[in-house]
Design a protein around this motif. Structure first.
Motif, PDB file in Angstrom:
ATOM      1  N   ARG A  20       0.917  -1.106  -0.290  1.00  0.00           N
ATOM      2  CA  ARG A  20       0.211   0.621  -0.223  1.00  0.00           C
ATOM      3  C   ARG A  20       1.166   1.033  -0.171  1.00  0.00           C
ATOM      4  NH1 ARG A  20      -4.192  -2.155   4.765  1.00  0.00           N
ATOM      5  NH2 ARG A  20      -5.174  -3.340   3.034  1.00  0.00           N
ATOM      6  N   LEU A  21       1.711   1.594   1.158  1.00  0.00           N
ATOM      7  CA  LEU A  21       2.904   2.850   0.695  1.00  0.00           C
ATOM      8  C   LEU A  21       3.810   2.215  -0.776  1.00  0.00           C
ATOM      9  CD1 LEU A  21       4.383   1.404   4.039  1.00  0.00           C
ATOM     10  CD2 LEU A  21       3.383   3.820   3.520  1.00  0.00           C
ATOM     11  N   VAL A  22       3.987   1.860  -1.241  1.00  0.00           N
ATOM     12  CA  VAL A  22       4.543   1.709  -2.724  1.00  0.00           C
ATOM     13  C   VAL A  22       3.186   2.189  -3.807  1.00  0.00           C
ATOM     14  CG1 VAL A  22       5.744   0.535  -4.736  1.00  0.00           C
ATOM     15  CG2 VAL A  22       6.499   0.116  -2.613  1.00  0.00           C
ATOM     16  N   LYS A  23       1.993   2.068  -3.222  1.00  0.00           N
ATOM     17  CA  LYS A  23       1.024   1.963  -4.613  1.00  0.00           C
ATOM     18  C   LYS A  23       0.837   3.490  -4.434  1.00  0.00           C
ATOM     19  CE  LYS A  23      -3.503   0.582  -5.979  1.00  0.00           C
ATOM     20  NZ  LYS A  23      -4.687   0.487  -5.906  1.00  0.00           N
ATOM     21  N   SER A  24       0.630   4.326  -2.571  1.00  0.00           N
ATOM     22  CA  SER A  24       0.169   5.926  -2.898  1.00  0.00           C
ATOM     23  C   SER A  24       1.661   5.959  -3.161  1.00  0.00           C
ATOM     24  CB  SER A  24       0.130   5.392  -0.850  1.00  0.00           C
ATOM     25  OG  SER A  24       1.016   5.486  -0.196  1.00  0.00           O
TER      26      SER A  24
END
Length: 52
Positions: A20-24
């Motif tokens: 999720r951190l990568v996607k954001s």
């Protein structure tokens, strides 16, 4: 280069949270095939930014 699981362990979070951190856009990562890889220096910078 670190795997998603190794990065999650370093950040003390679940691997899905790392994704999720990568996607954001908060955590930089590289794709190797279908897998994510992380530069340890990027992880250190991420942690420092979160502590400040």
């Amino acid at each position: 280069m670190l795997t998603t699981t190794a990065t999650a362990a370093r950040l003390n979070v679940h691997p899905q949270t790392v994704r999720r951190l990568v996607k954001s856009g908060l955590l930089p990562a590289f794709r190797v095939g279908h897998n994510l890889r992380f530069d340890p220096a990027d992880i250190s910078r991420f942690l420092e930014a979160r502590r400040a």
